[in-house]
Write an enzyme that holds these catalytic residues in place. Structure first.
Site, PDB file in Angstrom:
ATOM      1  N   LYS A   1       0.499  -1.342   0.166  1.00  0.00           N
ATOM      2  CA  LYS A   1      -0.480  -0.078   0.337  1.00  0.00           C
ATOM      3  C   LYS A   1       0.944   1.287   0.344  1.00  0.00           C
ATOM      4  O   LYS A   1       1.475   1.418   0.723  1.00  0.00           O
ATOM      5  CB  LYS A   1      -0.723  -0.295   1.105  1.00  0.00           C
ATOM      6  CG  LYS A   1      -1.805   1.352   1.373  1.00  0.00           C
ATOM      7  CD  LYS A   1      -2.599   1.105   2.437  1.00  0.00           C
ATOM      8  CE  LYS A   1      -3.855   1.871   2.803  1.00  0.00           C
ATOM      9  NZ  LYS A   1      -4.080   2.263   3.779  1.00  0.00           N
TER      10      LYS A   1
ATOM     11  N   SER B   1      -9.036   2.157   3.223  1.00  0.00           N
ATOM     12  CA  SER B   1      -8.362   2.757   2.072  1.00  0.00           C
ATOM     13  C   SER B   1      -7.738   2.247   1.108  1.00  0.00           C
ATOM     14  O   SER B   1      -6.944   2.292   0.298  1.00  0.00           O
ATOM     15  CB  SER B   1      -8.183   3.554   2.914  1.00  0.00           C
ATOM     16  OG  SER B   1      -7.147   3.326   3.669  1.00  0.00           O
TER      17      SER B   1
ATOM     18  N   SER C   1      -9.802  -0.427   7.641  1.00  0.00           N
ATOM     19  CA  SER C   1      -9.087   0.090   6.348  1.00  0.00           C
ATOM     20  C   SER C   1      -8.333  -1.314   5.873  1.00  0.00           C
ATOM     21  O   SER C   1      -8.255  -0.934   4.009  1.00  0.00           O
ATOM     22  CB  SER C   1      -8.079   0.909   5.813  1.00  0.00           C
ATOM     23  OG  SER C   1      -8.944   2.090   6.835  1.00  0.00           O
TER      24      SER C   1
END
Lengths: 103, 479
Positions: free
Chosen positions: B78, B153, B177
């Site tokens: 990420k 996210s 997330s």
């Protein structure tokens, strides 16, 4: 947590504290949205927390890795070049910024 | 060539010399090239670093040397996690050209375990969002349905695994997330206990909540990667010295007789009927496996979103003060220092980040601190107490991960409060610091994935993984 309505001046004051330029339309949008969010947050007032200790972090005392001080060891740290390579306006070994002190 | 690679599958293929690490990463880059234009799951590719690592692994294979646990496994990271030499934007314009000079500890450990880093995955800006629509580089599409969000996210990390563009990805979880996009994309996704995985090199959003964790195609791979990245790190003073058990050793232990708490508060109104049906079918699987389902109460659940948006925004407003145009990232020139700060931040941050900085600064400001921030910390203590008391009665807590399946792109992006409510079942565990996983639990209409969430007591990751594995093996994904 009284049901205070957040005003345009509140948002301006906070944006100033946070060094954040906001446009007129951003000011109004955020005022309206944050007003709505704060109203929602107001539901926390339903709870009597007078006898509750605030929780700043979740780890129990015995789970805290740094309950004891570590040894103060000198380790090599020659990272200035790497760090300055990411700066918008480097003047090795410094970061250059606009003039702060008026003569 | 196997379409769905697992860690074990990669290991066997490398050892049997059916494929080299170099060929395998080339295969994944080919897949990314084909699918990423529509999915937008990757922001940056790192073929040079991938090649160096796969060369190293192939040399080990050629020399007949023992292979490290993740040898040759194609992974993606990420974009809020620092990667040495690979652009790390946090999904923000303010860090558009930022190249970290160091690896996050979790990345360093993956690297040392032989994993091949393919690139960086898209995410909501600074991990603030539940749909991935807050990325400055465009939304990610859900591979299960391209007109829908992947969740957020860690939307890019979830979509990449779901579409077979990486075997494992790292995500981060502050209020849901990792778990929520895992649920919406249909892949297992886990956050360990707060303190289980070092946060060093994770670009901070809310430091008392942020955690790094794995997403993968199966629970065994999640367990394998968690074991690699977990453990004490002198660079993160909140990482604990608690021993990291061998999660794989206990994975196949029978779950018969375990007590699972089913909190009434997670099955209230606002839950999609299709999701409800799948979760009830999922609970039936646990019944058949011999678990005892126990009705429990967690009375402060309904206050979790309000609490979360005080604490997370307060911490964010402080953490994001560092983006000032001096040391890294964007600078918008101006004639004075303060005006340079204001212009840089005004131009560099997107709408959700600005909204949270304003809200977080407000709840911390003079005159409001006690009413909001202190109140939030007190209710956080009550939410943590709900969990503590539940774990006196049960071995784990089972809930839906998200009240709804993947929603259409654009549906909630103009209404921040509605977007925040997408995390209603996940933020509780974030506030309490407990470990949690989302495992696939059927698809609504045969199409949109549903996630079942399992919470464990602090540092009981092995119990969470054991229950998730049993569910998966019993056909939970086809609920």
């Amino acid at each position: 947590m009284s049901p205070v309505k957040i005003t345009r001046e509140d948002v301006l004051r906070v944006a100033e504290l946070a060094y954040l330029d906001l446009s007129e339309s951003e000011l109004e949008t955020y005022r309206r949205q944050i007003d709505e969010i704060l109203e929602y947050i107001g539901k926390l007032n339903e709870l009597d927390t007078s006898a509750v200790e605030p929780m700043a972090q979740v780890l129990a005392d015995d789970q805290q890795a740094d309950a004891t001080m570590r040894e103060d060891l000198v380790v090599p740290c020659g990272v200035a070049h790497d760090v300055l390579s990411q700066a918008p306006d480097p003047e090795p070994p410094y970061f250059r910024v606009p003039k702060v002190i008026e003569r | 060539m196997a379409a769905n690679w697992t860690i074990q599958g990669v290991r066997e293929a490398l050892t049997a010399k059916k494929i080299s690490a170099g060929e395998l990463s080339a295969e994944f880059y080919k897949r990314i090239e084909a699918r990423n234009p529509e999915l937008n799951a990757f922001l940056t590719l790192s073929p040079e670093r991938a090649r160096k690592q796969s060369d190293k692994i192939d040399a080990l294979v050629a020399a007949g040397k023992p292979l490290p646990p993740l040898a040759g496994v194609p992974v993606a990271i990420k974009d809020v996690i620092s990667t040495r030499g690979i652009t790390t934007t946090c999904g923000s314009k303010i860090l558009e050209k930022y190249v970290p000079p160091f690896d996050a500890t979790a990345v360093e450990r993956l690297d040392a375990a032989g994993a091949v880093i393919l690139g960086k995955t898209n995410c909501d800006e600074f991990a603030m969002g539940s749909s991935n629509e807050n990325s400055a580089y465009g939304a990610v599409k859900n591979p299960a349905s391209l007109d829908r969000v992947p969740g957020g996210s860690s939307g890019g990390s979830a979509a990449a695994v779901a579409a077979g563009l990486a075997v494992v990805t790292l995500g981060t979880d502050t209020g849901g997330s990792i778990r929520q996009p895992g649920a919406l994309c249909g892949v297992p996704a886990m956050m360990g206990s707060y303190g289980r995985v070092s946060r060093y090199g994770l670009i901070a959003f809310a430091s008392s909540l942020d955690r790094i964790g794995p997403l993968a195609t199966n629970v065994r791979d999640v367990a394998t990667v968690l074991r690699v990245i977990a453990g004490r790190d002198p660079f993160d003073s909140t990482s604990t010295t608690a021993v990291v058990p061998d999660y794989l050793a206990e994975l196949q232990e029978p779950v018969k007789g375990l007590r699972l708490g089913i909190p009434k508060e997670y099955f209230g109104e606002g839950m999609d009927a299709g999701v409800r049906q799948k979760i009830e079918a999922g609970l039936e699987i646990y019944r058949k496996l011999g678990c005892k389902l126990v009705d429990i109460r967690m009375p402060h659940t309904d206050y979790a979103i309000a609490t979360y948006y005080i604490i997370a925004t307060a911490e964010a407003s402080s953490n994001l003060a560092r983006y000032d145009g001096v040391r890294f990232g964007l600078r918008v020139d101006s004639d004075s220092l303060l005006s340079m700060y204001r212009k840089t931040r005004g131009a560099g941050f997107g709408p959700e980040v600005k909204r949270r900085i304003v809200l977080g600064t407000y709840v911390l400001s003079a005159g409001y601190y006690d009413a909001y921030y202190l109140k939030g910390q007190k209710v956080r203590a009550l939410i943590a107490r709900d969990f503590r008391e539940a774990f006196e009665q049960v071995d784990a807590i089972v809930t839906p991960t998200s009240p709804v399946p993947a929603f259409p792109l654009g549906e909630r992006s103009e209404d921040p409060l509605q977007m925040y409510l997408a995390d209603i079942y996940t933020v509780t565990g974030s506030l309490a610091g407990v470990p949690g996983i989302s495992v696939p639990c059927g698809r609504v209409g045969g199409k949109l994935p549903v996630g079942l969430q399992i919470f464990g007591a602090p540092f009981a990751e092995e119990r969470v993984l054991q229950l998730a594995y049993a569910f998966e093996q019993a056909g939970g994904a086809e609920s």
